[in-house]
Design an enzyme around this catalytic site. Structure first.
Site, PDB file in Angstrom:
ATOM      1  N   ARG A   1      16.314  -5.067  -3.906  1.00  0.00           N
ATOM      2  CA  ARG A   1      15.982  -6.138  -2.954  1.00  0.00           C
ATOM      3  C   ARG A   1      17.269  -6.722  -2.386  1.00  0.00           C
ATOM      4  O   ARG A   1      18.320  -6.678  -3.031  1.00  0.00           O
ATOM      5  CB  ARG A   1      15.186  -7.236  -3.662  1.00  0.00           C
ATOM      6  CG  ARG A   1      13.889  -6.766  -4.304  1.00  0.00           C
ATOM      7  CD  ARG A   1      13.261  -7.877  -5.131  1.00  0.00           C
ATOM      8  NE  ARG A   1      12.024  -7.437  -5.781  1.00  0.00           N
ATOM      9  CZ  ARG A   1      11.959  -6.910  -7.002  1.00  0.00           C
ATOM     10  NH1 ARG A   1      13.065  -6.753  -7.714  1.00  0.00           N
ATOM     11  NH2 ARG A   1      10.798  -6.548  -7.522  1.00  0.00           N
TER      12      ARG A   1
ATOM     13  N   LYS B   1      13.155  -9.852 -10.389  1.00  0.00           N
ATOM     14  CA  LYS B   1      12.283 -11.009 -10.577  1.00  0.00           C
ATOM     15  C   LYS B   1      12.159 -11.319 -12.060  1.00  0.00           C
ATOM     16  O   LYS B   1      12.048 -10.421 -12.892  1.00  0.00           O
ATOM     17  CB  LYS B   1      10.910 -10.729  -9.967  1.00  0.00           C
ATOM     18  CG  LYS B   1      10.944 -10.645  -8.442  1.00  0.00           C
ATOM     19  CD  LYS B   1       9.568 -10.458  -7.858  1.00  0.00           C
ATOM     20  CE  LYS B   1       9.623 -10.458  -6.336  1.00  0.00           C
ATOM     21  NZ  LYS B   1       8.289 -10.277  -5.731  1.00  0.00           N
TER      22      LYS B   1
ATOM     23  N   HIS C   1      13.926  -5.380   3.735  1.00  0.00           N
ATOM     24  CA  HIS C   1      12.934  -4.737   2.878  1.00  0.00           C
ATOM     25  C   HIS C   1      12.503  -3.374   3.425  1.00  0.00           C
ATOM     26  O   HIS C   1      11.962  -2.552   2.674  1.00  0.00           O
ATOM     27  CB  HIS C   1      11.716  -5.654   2.727  1.00  0.00           C
ATOM     28  CG  HIS C   1      11.347  -5.914   1.307  1.00  0.00           C
ATOM     29  ND1 HIS C   1      12.204  -6.502   0.396  1.00  0.00           N
ATOM     30  CD2 HIS C   1      10.206  -5.643   0.618  1.00  0.00           C
ATOM     31  CE1 HIS C   1      11.598  -6.594  -0.776  1.00  0.00           C
ATOM     32  NE2 HIS C   1      10.393  -6.074  -0.669  1.00  0.00           N
TER      33      HIS C   1
ATOM     34  N   ARG D   1      14.126  -0.697   1.571  1.00  0.00           N
ATOM     35  CA  ARG D   1      13.525  -0.570   0.233  1.00  0.00           C
ATOM     36  C   ARG D   1      12.241   0.271   0.326  1.00  0.00           C
ATOM     37  O   ARG D   1      12.021   1.167  -0.487  1.00  0.00           O
ATOM     38  CB  ARG D   1      13.230  -1.962  -0.321  1.00  0.00           C
ATOM     39  CG  ARG D   1      12.560  -2.012  -1.699  1.00  0.00           C
ATOM     40  CD  ARG D   1      12.566  -3.462  -2.179  1.00  0.00           C
ATOM     41  NE  ARG D   1      11.642  -3.719  -3.262  1.00  0.00           N
ATOM     42  CZ  ARG D   1      11.926  -3.557  -4.548  1.00  0.00           C
ATOM     43  NH1 ARG D   1      13.107  -3.070  -4.915  1.00  0.00           N
ATOM     44  NH2 ARG D   1      11.044  -3.849  -5.489  1.00  0.00           N
TER      45      ARG D   1
ATOM     46  N   HIS E   1       9.284  -2.861 -10.318  1.00  0.00           N
ATOM     47  CA  HIS E   1       7.920  -3.385 -10.245  1.00  0.00           C
ATOM     48  C   HIS E   1       7.351  -3.544 -11.653  1.00  0.00           C
ATOM     49  O   HIS E   1       7.403  -2.614 -12.455  1.00  0.00           O
ATOM     50  CB  HIS E   1       7.005  -2.431  -9.468  1.00  0.00           C
ATOM     51  CG  HIS E   1       7.238  -2.453  -7.993  1.00  0.00           C
ATOM     52  ND1 HIS E   1       6.861  -1.425  -7.150  1.00  0.00           N
ATOM     53  CD2 HIS E   1       7.812  -3.388  -7.185  1.00  0.00           C
ATOM     54  CE1 HIS E   1       7.181  -1.721  -5.913  1.00  0.00           C
ATOM     55  NE2 HIS E   1       7.766  -2.908  -5.903  1.00  0.00           N
TER      56      HIS E   1
ATOM     57  N   TYR F   1       2.931   3.078  -1.901  1.00  0.00           N
ATOM     58  CA  TYR F   1       3.757   4.092  -1.244  1.00  0.00           C
ATOM     59  C   TYR F   1       3.101   5.470  -1.274  1.00  0.00           C
ATOM     60  O   TYR F   1       3.404   6.318  -0.438  1.00  0.00           O
ATOM     61  CB  TYR F   1       5.146   4.137  -1.886  1.00  0.00           C
ATOM     62  CG  TYR F   1       5.884   2.835  -1.729  1.00  0.00           C
ATOM     63  CD1 TYR F   1       6.300   2.394  -0.475  1.00  0.00           C
ATOM     64  CD2 TYR F   1       6.139   2.013  -2.821  1.00  0.00           C
ATOM     65  CE1 TYR F   1       6.949   1.181  -0.318  1.00  0.00           C
ATOM     66  CE2 TYR F   1       6.797   0.795  -2.672  1.00  0.00           C
ATOM     67  CZ  TYR F   1       7.189   0.395  -1.426  1.00  0.00           C
ATOM     68  OH  TYR F   1       7.831  -0.817  -1.264  1.00  0.00           O
TER      69      TYR F   1
END
Length: 295
Positions: free
Chosen positions: A146, A170, A241, A244, A267, A276
């Site tokens: 990110r 995150k 993004h 990404r 993730h 995806y």
């Protein structure tokens, strides 16, 4: 009620280890909710009920807020009430069993390999800023990290010899992502020929710095990628993004397994990564439609 927000934010920081951007998002959502409650002249959180929450969500809808924004606000409110019940500040959670609005999953925009190549070739390698920009774009596409993770990188997070970068995603979760040979080459060129000229003798641990020699910001990188998109003949609206998304899609198109891509993207849930696979399937349909004589 403002004091309760800060107690909740402190809890998320200490107990959950959430990133500052996430904490700011929770705070904004709850302040907005409390402003709405004041229109009902409610001064105590104990006096709120299910209808107040529904009324707030409807007010957001009437203002034309996106479904994703409404859903996020409900998630913030729900987490807040759960915290209040946990700490015995209130007895019942009025947000319990409230359903989030259904979100239409839109496929993320993805660049072709040719468009990526064009974008990466835009920076002027005769200038320190151009050398830096090329290194950042190469690293972003090579790793799929990110933009917040990119600008947070320090020199110590790089292992050029082993070919990987360490970043914190995150929830401050650490992960190791491999670097491609072209990204390593661009980063090394930046370190050898540009970074010292940009920091101008400053003691700065950030990997990527602006022309003042300070850590580059997310907003700064946003402007950079926008600047190169137009001369690269990329007409669609792109964001940091987008690289990404392109990273993940191109890996899957070339045979990478979903679990590995999930690990590299950071993730928590593989269902997030699965979007995806829908892109690669739609690409296959497009190729089939164009190529098969009886499609």
């Amino acid at each position: 009620m403002e004091r309760l927000i800060e107690q909740f934010i402190h809890y998320l920081l200490v107990e959950k280890g959430l990133a500052q951007n996430t904490l700011d998002s929770y705070r904004r959502d709850l302040i907005s909710y409390f402003k709405f409650l004041k229109t009902y002249e409610i001064s105590s959180i104990e006096d709120t009920n299910r209808s107040h929450i529904i009324g707030y969500l409807l007010s957001l809808k009437n203002k034309g807020r996106a479904t994703t924004t409404i859903s996020r606000n409900l998630a913030s409110i729900r987490a807040f009430y759960q915290f209040l019940v946990r700490d015995r500040i209130i007895e019942k959670d009025p947000s319990q069993n409230l359903e989030s609005p259904k979100i239409d999953k839109r496929l993320p925009k993805v660049l072709t390999v040719e468009q990526v190549e064009s974008l990466l070739n835009m920076p002027d390698l005769k200038t320190p800023v151009g050398i830096r920009d090329r290194a950042m774009l190469e690293l972003l596409y090579a790793t799929g990290i990110r933009v917040s993770e990119l600008v947070a990188l320090n020199l110590d997070d790089l292992n050029m010899k082993m070919g990987f970068v360490k970043c914190f995603g995150k929830g401050s979760k650490e992960r190791i992502v491999p670097l491609g040979s072209l990204a390593i080459k661009s980063i090394q060129f930046y370190l050898d020929h540009a970074r010292n000229k940009l920091i101008k003798g400053k003691a700065e641990e950030a990997l990527f710095v602006n022309h003042h020699g300070n850590r580059l910001t997310r907003q700064g990188f946003w402007k950079i990628i926008k600047k190169y998109a137009k001369p690269a003949s990329i007409e669609m609206q792109i964001t940091p993004h987008t690289l990404r998304h392109s990273f993940a899609t191109h890996l899957l198109e070339n045979g990478a397994d979903l679990r590995s891509v999930q690990e590299m993207l950071g993730h928590a849930d593989i269902s997030t990564t699965q979007i995806y696979t829908h892109i690669t399937r739609s690409k296959l349909k497009e190729v089939y439609s164009k190529a098969h004589p009886r499609a």
